[in-house]
Design a protein around this motif. Structure first.
Motif, PDB file in Angstrom:
ATOM      1  N   CYS A  27      -4.981  -2.334  25.062  1.00  0.00           N
ATOM      2  CA  CYS A  27      -6.364  -2.645  25.434  1.00  0.00           C
ATOM      3  C   CYS A  27      -6.726  -4.113  25.234  1.00  0.00           C
ATOM      4  CB  CYS A  27      -7.333  -1.773  24.629  1.00  0.00           C
ATOM      5  SG  CYS A  27      -7.290  -0.029  25.104  1.00  0.00           S
ATOM      6  N   LEU A  33      -7.663  -6.174  28.298  1.00  0.00           N
ATOM      7  CA  LEU A  33      -8.991  -5.848  28.832  1.00  0.00           C
ATOM      8  C   LEU A  33     -10.088  -6.591  28.077  1.00  0.00           C
ATOM      9  CD1 LEU A  33      -8.748  -1.998  29.460  1.00  0.00           C
ATOM     10  CD2 LEU A  33      -8.787  -3.820  31.154  1.00  0.00           C
ATOM     11  N   PHE A  84      -4.353   1.223  31.467  1.00  0.00           N
ATOM     12  CA  PHE A  84      -4.686   2.640  31.479  1.00  0.00           C
ATOM     13  C   PHE A  84      -3.612   3.446  32.199  1.00  0.00           C
ATOM     14  CE2 PHE A  84      -8.930   0.719  30.974  1.00  0.00           C
ATOM     15  CZ  PHE A  84      -9.316   1.362  29.816  1.00  0.00           C
TER      16      PHE A  84
END
Length: 378
Positions: A346, A349, A8
């Motif tokens: 992403c 994650l 992020f």
């Protein structure tokens, strides 16, 4: 947790980088020689056509009329060819925003009355085609008069100004810049204040960063008493000279200090004459893509008999959220590639989430196996 936040943070930094490339940088000027050359405004709103406004003064601040043929313009250290220069000459019509402090501190020592008198003198000396507006600031910012060429209307607006409350100088600069950004041509802000901002939401840097691609200059006038030695600035009669000087130096303007009405009148008159005597150089840059890359500009006043008479250096950014190419890709393709990039970032994650779930199940089973059974005997 730090590893999970890293993707992020990467996305955030990428977004800031792309947005930063779109911002126009604020000119910073260095001058040398017998004359003070100052690049006051760089207009890239019609890029690759670039308009460079130049002021020439002597060491006492008096504006000088020069032969534009003696000016040499360099971009990234390379002389701009004569074929690229589309025009040289007087600056033409001027649009000025007079930004006047009307906080309660301006009631002391007759400062507001002097400021209004000098503003009248400035308006009375406007040329045909020039226009101006009036903004005041205390706790709030007020547009007392929109941009107009009607000197009578401007005079009435000046007469209506009264002083009360605290000071929000930087918020007033944001409003003034937003007012001038959509306009074309030579644009200047002259701020008169005792400089003690204590109410603004905006900061000086935020105000300066809001200058658009058309460019403009900001000159500041400190009207009050300077602190002596290490003495703290007086709340009602002092000025924050360092901040006022910084704003002017970073926005192609001038800083001046006046302690009384006579000095203030002379300073405004000198600033007006300097603005009205500027020259503009219009050229087509050979680096014609809005690639978000900083360009260095140098203007030199050269004479074959006396050598360099002065020099000014600054820079500009043509902007561009993404670098331009000869055959630009479509926006759908750009956003599609951006979505793929976000998805790739992403993936760690998602993997961590599945891995975390598996580890929790193993831990639960391990706990069940190690459970101790206690039997009580009679």
């Amino acid at each position: 947790m730090k590893n999970k936040m890293r993707p992020f943070l990467t996305i955030a930094l990428l977004a800031l980088t792309l947005l930063g490339a779109a911002c126009q940088t604020t000119p910073k000027v260095e001058s040398q020689g017998d004359y003070v050359l100052q690049i006051t405004q760089i207009d890239t709103s019609n890029f690759p056509l670039v308009n460079v406004y130049v002021s020439v003064r002597d060491t006492n601040g008096e504006p000088q009329v020069i032969n534009t043929g003696k000016l040499q313009l360099l971009e990234n250290g390379q002389p701009v060819s004569g074929q690229s220069i589309q025009g040289e000459g007087e600056v033409g019509p001027l649009t000025t925003l007079l930004v006047i402090d009307n906080s309660g501190s301006m009631n002391y020592a007759g400062k507001l009355d002097s400021a209004k008198k000098v503003a009248h003198e400035y308006i009375d000396q406007m040329r045909a085609g020039d226009q101006a507006g009036i903004i005041t600031f205390n706790t709030e910012v007020h547009v007392v008069q929109d941009i107009t060429a009607d000197t009578q209307t401007l005079g009435s607006a000046i007469d209506s100004i009264t002083a009360i409350s605290d000071t929000a100088l930087y918020d007033a600069l944001v409003q003034a810049i937003a007012t001038l950004n959509p306009l074309s041509g030579r644009k200047a802000i002259i701020v008169l204040t005792d400089g003690l901002d204590n109410q603004s939401i905006a900061t000086p840097d935020e105000a300066l960063s809001s200058i658009g691609f058309g460019g403009l200059s900001i000159s500041t006038v400190g009207f009050g008493l300077l602190p002596e030695g290490e003495e703290e600035t007086d709340q009602y009669s002092g000025i924050d000279e360092n901040t006022l000087r910084m704003i002017a130096q970073n926005a192609g303007g001038r800083y001046g200090y006046a302690e009384n009405e006579a000095e203030l009148s002379a300073l405004y008159d000198q600033m007006r004459r300097a603005l009205q005597s500027e020259v503009v150089i219009s050229y087509v840059t050979p680096l014609s893509l809005r690639d978000g890359v900083q360009r260095a500009l140098t203007v030199t006043l050269a004479d074959r008999y006396s050598g360099v008479g002065g020099q000014s250096q600054t820079g500009y950014n043509p902007g561009g959220l993404v670098p331009e190419v000869a055959q630009p890709a479509s926006w759908p393709l750009f956003f599609g590639l951006l979505a793929v990039l976000v998805l790739l970032l992403c993936i760690p994650l998602i993997l961590n989430a599945f891995k975390g779930g598996g580890d929790n199940n193993k831990t639960t089973k391990r706990k069940k196996k190690s459970k101790i059974k206690i039997t009580l005997k009679d």
